[in-house]
Design a protein around this motif. Structure first.
Motif, PDB file in Angstrom:
ATOM      1  N   GLN A   1      13.893 -70.775  26.434  1.00 39.51           N
ATOM      2  CA  GLN A   1      13.953 -69.388  26.916  1.00 39.51           C
ATOM      3  C   GLN A   1      15.269 -69.126  27.649  1.00 39.51           C
ATOM      4  O   GLN A   1      15.935 -68.122  27.415  1.00 39.51           O
ATOM      5  N   LYS A   2      15.615 -70.034  28.562  1.00 38.94           N
ATOM      6  CA  LYS A   2      16.844 -69.874  29.348  1.00 38.94           C
ATOM      7  C   LYS A   2      18.077 -69.894  28.454  1.00 38.94           C
ATOM      8  O   LYS A   2      19.001 -69.095  28.644  1.00 38.94           O
TER       9      LYS A   2
ATOM     10  N   SER B   1      20.630 -66.733  27.887  1.00 39.34           N
ATOM     11  CA  SER B   1      22.044 -66.831  28.264  1.00 39.34           C
ATOM     12  C   SER B   1      22.977 -66.865  27.054  1.00 39.34           C
ATOM     13  O   SER B   1      24.197 -66.908  27.223  1.00 39.34           O
ATOM     14  N   GLY B   2      22.397 -66.886  25.851  1.00 40.77           N
ATOM     15  CA  GLY B   2      23.222 -66.910  24.649  1.00 40.77           C
ATOM     16  C   GLY B   2      23.841 -68.259  24.357  1.00 40.77           C
ATOM     17  O   GLY B   2      24.828 -68.352  23.621  1.00 40.77           O
ATOM     18  N   ASP B   3      23.267 -69.318  24.913  1.00 39.54           N
ATOM     19  CA  ASP B   3      23.798 -70.675  24.728  1.00 39.54           C
ATOM     20  C   ASP B   3      23.138 -71.324  23.505  1.00 39.54           C
ATOM     21  O   ASP B   3      22.102 -71.981  23.604  1.00 39.54           O
TER      22      ASP B   3
ATOM     23  N   ASN C   1      23.801 -72.335  13.827  1.00 39.97           N
ATOM     24  CA  ASN C   1      24.699 -71.373  13.180  1.00 39.97           C
ATOM     25  C   ASN C   1      25.051 -70.208  14.093  1.00 39.97           C
ATOM     26  O   ASN C   1      25.632 -69.221  13.642  1.00 39.97           O
ATOM     27  N   ASN C   2      24.658 -70.316  15.364  1.00 43.55           N
ATOM     28  CA  ASN C   2      24.896 -69.289  16.382  1.00 43.55           C
ATOM     29  C   ASN C   2      24.354 -67.927  15.951  1.00 43.55           C
ATOM     30  O   ASN C   2      24.948 -66.892  16.226  1.00 43.55           O
ATOM     31  N   GLN C   3      23.203 -67.947  15.284  1.00 41.09           N
ATOM     32  CA  GLN C   3      22.523 -66.724  14.857  1.00 41.09           C
ATOM     33  C   GLN C   3      21.305 -66.525  15.761  1.00 41.09           C
ATOM     34  O   GLN C   3      20.172 -66.807  15.374  1.00 41.09           O
ATOM     35  N   LEU C   4      21.552 -66.038  16.960  1.00 38.37           N
ATOM     36  CA  LEU C   4      20.515 -65.945  17.981  1.00 38.37           C
ATOM     37  C   LEU C   4      19.731 -64.633  17.928  1.00 38.37           C
ATOM     38  O   LEU C   4      18.624 -64.561  18.462  1.00 38.37           O
TER      39      LEU C   4
END
Length: 113
Positions: A42-43, A47-49, A85-88
């Motif tokens: 969740q965190k 935070s987009g990490d 793949n940084n597809q959040l």
């Protein structure tokens, strides 16, 4: 609560035979660690990490696999791959589903404690 079985009880019975008296401790550890991993996911998502999310999803996936929670494994794998793949975008829904199904797994594990 759904009546749908989210864990493979044969896997748990095999673990119970192998672990004997330590099996209850294994279940307790899984449940406690799972809460920590879900919080970490969740965190990381908030935070987009993506890398932290990927690591947490990968770790949770392994734990879920060990106890035979294949539906949770599939959700974790989806989150892990998307985060790699940084597809959040849109993973919030998957994470909410994962958390809800974990609650059902927790309920199903009560008989093993």
């Amino acid at each position: 609560m759904s009546d749908r079985q989210l864990i493979d009880h044969e896997t748990l019975l095999t673990l119970q035979e192998v672990m004997e008296d330590d099996f209850g401790h294994l279940i307790d550890t899984y449940l406690n660690d799972s809460e920590d991993r879900l919080t970490a996911m969740q965190k990381a998502l908030a935070s987009g990490d993506g890398e932290a999310l990927r690591r947490a999803a990968h770790s949770f996936k392994g734990s879920c696999s060990n106890i035979g929670a294949q539906t949770l494994v599939a959700h974790c794998q989806h989150i892990e791959q998307a985060a790699a793949n940084n597809q959040l975008v849109g993973l919030e829904t998957t994470l909410v589903t994962l958390q809800g199904e974990f609650g059902q797994v927790r309920h199903q594990l009560v008989v093993y404690q």
